[in-house]
Structures are given as C-alpha cells and as structure tokens.
Scaffold this active site. Structure first.
Site, PDB file in Angstrom:
ATOM      1  N   LYS A 147       0.811  -1.233   0.000  1.00  0.00           N
ATOM      2  CA  LYS A 147       0.000   0.000   0.000  1.00  0.00           C
ATOM      3  C   LYS A 147       0.843   1.280   0.000  1.00  0.00           C
ATOM      4  CE  LYS A 147      -4.218  -1.836   2.084  1.00  0.00           C
ATOM      5  NZ  LYS A 147      -5.238  -1.695   3.125  1.00  0.00           N
TER       6      LYS A 147
ATOM      7  N   ASN B  18      -4.899   1.948  -1.736  1.00  0.00           N
ATOM      8  CA  ASN B  18      -5.447   0.591  -1.885  1.00  0.00           C
ATOM      9  C   ASN B  18      -6.205   0.429  -3.205  1.00  0.00           C
ATOM     10  OD1 ASN B  18      -7.826   1.957  -1.378  1.00  0.00           O
ATOM     11  ND2 ASN B  18      -8.653   0.383  -0.019  1.00  0.00           N
TER      12      ASN B  18
ATOM     13  N   ASP C 299     -10.128   2.938   2.340  1.00  0.00           N
ATOM     14  CA  ASP C 299     -10.288   2.284   3.652  1.00  0.00           C
ATOM     15  C   ASP C 299     -11.079   3.158   4.621  1.00  0.00           C
ATOM     16  OD1 ASP C 299      -8.973  -0.086   3.017  1.00  0.00           O
ATOM     17  OD2 ASP C 299      -7.012   0.701   3.572  1.00  0.00           O
TER      18      ASP C 299
ATOM     19  N   GLY D 248      -1.243   0.635  13.207  1.00  0.00           N
ATOM     20  CA  GLY D 248      -0.766   0.266  11.867  1.00  0.00           C
ATOM     21  C   GLY D 248      -1.531   1.055  10.809  1.00  0.00           C
ATOM     22  N   GLY D 249      -1.516   0.553   9.579  1.00  0.00           N
ATOM     23  CA  GLY D 249      -2.183   1.245   8.483  1.00  0.00           C
ATOM     24  C   GLY D 249      -3.680   1.360   8.691  1.00  0.00           C
TER      25      GLY D 249
ATOM     26  N   THR E 266       3.148  -0.654  21.061  1.00  0.00           N
ATOM     27  CA  THR E 266       4.349   0.160  20.866  1.00  0.00           C
ATOM     28  C   THR E 266       3.896   1.627  20.836  1.00  0.00           C
ATOM     29  OG1 THR E 266       5.111  -1.637  19.455  1.00  0.00           O
ATOM     30  CG2 THR E 266       6.410   0.399  19.411  1.00  0.00           C
TER      31      THR E 266
ATOM     32  N   TYR F 126     -12.485  -9.654  10.355  1.00  0.00           N
ATOM     33  CA  TYR F 126     -13.722 -10.247   9.843  1.00  0.00           C
ATOM     34  C   TYR F 126     -13.647 -11.756   9.664  1.00  0.00           C
ATOM     35  CZ  TYR F 126     -11.214  -9.781   5.436  1.00  0.00           C
ATOM     36  OH  TYR F 126     -10.262  -9.848   4.457  1.00  0.00           O
TER      37      TYR F 126
HETATM   38  P1  ATR Z   1      -2.174  -3.032   9.475  1.00  0.00           P
HETATM   39  O1  ATR Z   1      -1.424  -2.215   8.474  1.00  0.00           O
HETATM   40  O2  ATR Z   1      -3.085  -4.063   8.871  1.00  0.00           O
HETATM   41  O3  ATR Z   1      -2.896  -2.184  10.474  1.00  0.00           O
HETATM   42  P2  ATR Z   1       0.223  -3.549  11.011  1.00  0.00           P
HETATM   43  O4  ATR Z   1       0.841  -2.314  10.487  1.00  0.00           O
HETATM   44  O5  ATR Z   1       1.051  -4.785  11.022  1.00  0.00           O
HETATM   45  O6  ATR Z   1      -1.093  -3.933  10.220  1.00  0.00           O
HETATM   46  O7  ATR Z   1      -0.318  -3.239  12.482  1.00  0.00           O
HETATM   47  C1  ATR Z   1      -0.783  -4.241  13.314  1.00  0.00           C
HETATM   48  C2  ATR Z   1      -1.230  -3.646  14.673  1.00  0.00           C
HETATM   49  O8  ATR Z   1      -1.571  -4.730  15.540  1.00  0.00           O
HETATM   50  C3  ATR Z   1      -0.140  -2.857  15.395  1.00  0.00           C
HETATM   51  O9  ATR Z   1      -0.739  -1.795  16.101  1.00  0.00           O
HETATM   52  C4  ATR Z   1       0.444  -3.909  16.361  1.00  0.00           C
HETATM   53  O10 ATR Z   1       1.062  -3.373  17.518  1.00  0.00           O
HETATM   54  P3  ATR Z   1       2.635  -2.899  17.462  1.00  0.00           P
HETATM   55  O11 ATR Z   1       2.633  -1.596  16.720  1.00  0.00           O
HETATM   56  O12 ATR Z   1       3.042  -2.790  18.866  1.00  0.00           O
HETATM   57  O13 ATR Z   1       3.346  -4.006  16.693  1.00  0.00           O
HETATM   58  C5  ATR Z   1      -0.812  -4.633  16.753  1.00  0.00           C
HETATM   59  N1  ATR Z   1      -0.528  -5.972  17.268  1.00  0.00           N
HETATM   60  C6  ATR Z   1      -0.217  -7.090  16.555  1.00  0.00           C
HETATM   61  N2  ATR Z   1      -0.003  -8.133  17.407  1.00  0.00           N
HETATM   62  C7  ATR Z   1      -0.200  -7.666  18.675  1.00  0.00           C
HETATM   63  C8  ATR Z   1      -0.134  -8.259  19.982  1.00  0.00           C
HETATM   64  N3  ATR Z   1       0.157  -9.564  20.148  1.00  0.00           N
HETATM   65  N4  ATR Z   1      -0.407  -7.457  21.050  1.00  0.00           N
HETATM   66  C9  ATR Z   1      -0.714  -6.151  20.897  1.00  0.00           C
HETATM   67  N5  ATR Z   1      -0.781  -5.522  19.683  1.00  0.00           N
HETATM   68  C10 ATR Z   1      -0.522  -6.277  18.595  1.00  0.00           C
END
Ligand code: ATR
Length: 286
Positions: free
Chosen positions: A69, A95, A110, A138-139, A162, A227
């Site tokens: 993306k 997207n 989105d 994330g995104g 984070t 989903y």
């Molecule tokens: P997308 O672009 O689809 O949103 P992504 O950029 O990989 O996907 O973001 C995933 C999100 O899920 C992030 O906020 C991630 O937290 P971190 O930024 O700390 O990595 C969160 N996430 C994934 N696994 C997690 C877990 N086990 N506990 C808490 N947060 C999690």
C-alpha cells in the site's frame, strides 16, 4: 468477448486469502458486464513494473493489499504527482489504482469503507462530544483515525503496544489524537463511547484482544476490523454485555465500492446477498 473484456485485479504478496474477487465478480455478474476481476501475486520487487505495465496488460486498474500500500502510493506519486487522491496523499498509502487518460492514479478507500460501515451499523450515531478509543497503530488504525477526526469527534485515544507508533500518528495527523500504551486502557475505557480494534488480534490463528468490557459505559459501541471469524471474541463479549457492535466484514465490502465504480463506471451496492456470499466463504475457511 475476451477482446473487449474490461479487467481489474487485486495484487499482494501473498494474495491467496483475498475475498476481493468474490465481491467484484458478484457485482460484475449482477450488472451483466463483460468484465473479470482476478487476484495476482506480485512480489515487492515486481510492483513498479506491474503498475507501470497496467495498460499494456489490458487492466483498468487494481486493488492493492499487504505489503504494497505505501510503495504503490510512492510509485504513482513519482509518475503522476497530481494523480493522488487527497486521502491517499494524507495517509501515504493507496489501496485502489486506476488509469485516467492513460496515467496512473491512486486512492485510499479504507476510510470510506470503515466509516460507511460504521454509520450504516449505527444510524443514530453522531460525532459530537464522542470519545473514541482505537487500539492499534498500523495502516488500518491510521485510516480509522482519519475517519473519526474528519467526522469531528471530541477525542481520539490511540492505544498501542508500541507507544512510539501511536505518537508518530498523533504527530503526523490532524485531530484530537492522544497516544497511549495499552496499560492505560483501564483508565480510558469508562470514558469511551466508541471502542475500535484496529489490530490483527482476534483473527483466526491469532490470540484474542482481551479487553474488560465491564469497564465500558452501557451505551458504548464496539467495532472490530477483523472479519475472520465474522464475530470475534471481542464482539461476542461486547454483545454479552448488551453493547452495540460493528462487524469488520462491512468495511471490506464498502471499501470495494469506489474502485468498482472507477474501473467499470457503475456504482455497485452492498446488498444482503453479497454479504451472505462472503460470509459463507469466510465460514468455510475458519
Ligand atoms: P495493518 O497495516 O493491517 O494495520 P500492522 O501495520 O502490522 O497492520 O499493524 C498491526 C497492529 O496490531 C499494530 O498496532 C500492532 O502493535 P505494534 O505496533 O506494537 O506491533 C498490533 N498488534 C499485533 N499483534 C499484537 C499483539 N500480540 N499485542 C498487541 N498488539 C498487537
């Protein structure tokens, strides 16, 4: 037939999981178009050649999914800087790609997909005075922050494992955004009108997102972007508590609408039949 066929596709790496062909081919059949939508695996190192070669392959455009993306947006920005929709430029992610006068254009649907689904699921909801808590940075979270900020809510708490990533979003985007760590949730939930899971937690094969539903007010709405499964543990717990819930599938269905219109010139509808078709597909794979 094949010669005049209008074609579009979804690209990603991997791409096997995508339900976009099911959605778009349903609309193609519904409108009796001589068109086809398929999925194509495109490696990151092939992305630029693929996008620059769209017209040569007879494609009207494509959807773009993980992990392309952000890079797709940069490629369109380099070849046609005026071809970015304001939302794609703001989110720095695309997207949906289409051609206008042979030039690449990029959009991001989105935000539209999430907010359209949210508003249809909660027709009485109004943004005024609302406090929204979004989990994730994330995104997907970025798009949802933009949607609620534009709607004019009072406060957006962005809680992420984070914290630095939530802080980055707050620094880059306009709106009443307050970055926090997940440990702040017990303090924030009693003041939350809308809670959104924008992480991948709760997806089939992932641990659930564990939130204490009893901490939310009785009028709260709980939305999930996941989903598969259709009803995540988060949503089931929210329903048990008597809260309104917004499923993630609707976002997927609604985000597809503007792309179909760009490529094929018809604005399609998200009907109960389409929802049923995709639900069945998800049930079979979960
Ligand atoms: P997308 O672009 O689809 O949103 P992504 O950029 O990989 O996907 O973001 C995933 C999100 O899920 C992030 O906020 C991630 O937290 P971190 O930024 O700390 O990595 C969160 N996430 C994934 N696994 C997690 C877990 N086990 N506990 C808490 N947060 C999690």
């Amino acid at each position: 037939m094949e010669k005049n066929m209008q074609k579009a596709c979804v690209i990603g790496w991997p791409i096997g999981h995508s339900r976009s062909p099911l959605i778009h081919n349903h609309w193609i059949a519904e409108h009796g178009l001589n068109a086809r939508y398929d999925k194509r695996p495109v490696r990151p190192e092939e992305l630029e050649d693929f996008l620059l070669g769209l017209a040569g392959m007879g494609l009207r455009g494509c959807n773009v999914t993980i992990p392309h993306k952000q890079r797709a947006l940069q490629i369109v920005a380099q070849t046609n800087p005026s071809g970015l929709s304001p939302m794609a430029a703001r989110l720095q992610a695309a997207n949906t790609i289409w051609l206008e006068n042979g030039k690449l254009c990029a959009g991001n649907t989105d935000v539209y997909g999430f907010m359209e689904n949210f508003r249809q699921s909660c027709p009485h909801w109004r943004a005024r005075d609302q406090k929204v808590t979004i989990i994730g940075a994330g995104g997907a979270a970025r798009a949802i922050v933009a949607g609620f900020a534009d709607a004019g809510v009072e406060r957006i708490t962005l809680a992420n494992r984070t914290v630095r990533k939530a802080e980055q979003i707050a620094a880059q985007m306009d709106g009443p955004i307050h970055p926090q760590g997940l440990e702040s949730l017990p303090m924030v939930l009693p003041e939350t009108d809308v809670l959104v899971n924008a992480t991948s937690l709760g997806m089939t094969g992932q641990p659930p997102l564990d939130v204490d539903m009893t901490a939310l007010p009785a009028h709260a709405i709980v939305a999930d972007i996941v989903y598969a499964p259709l009803r995540t543990q988060l949503l089931r717990q929210a329903e048990k508590r008597g809260l309104n819930v917004v499923e993630g599938l609707g976002m997927l269905l609604h985000q597809a609408v503007p792309g179909f219109e760009k490529w094929f010139g018809i604005r399609p509808s998200v009907t109960p039949q389409l929802r049923h078709l995709v639900e069945e597909d998800i049930r079979q794979s979960c």
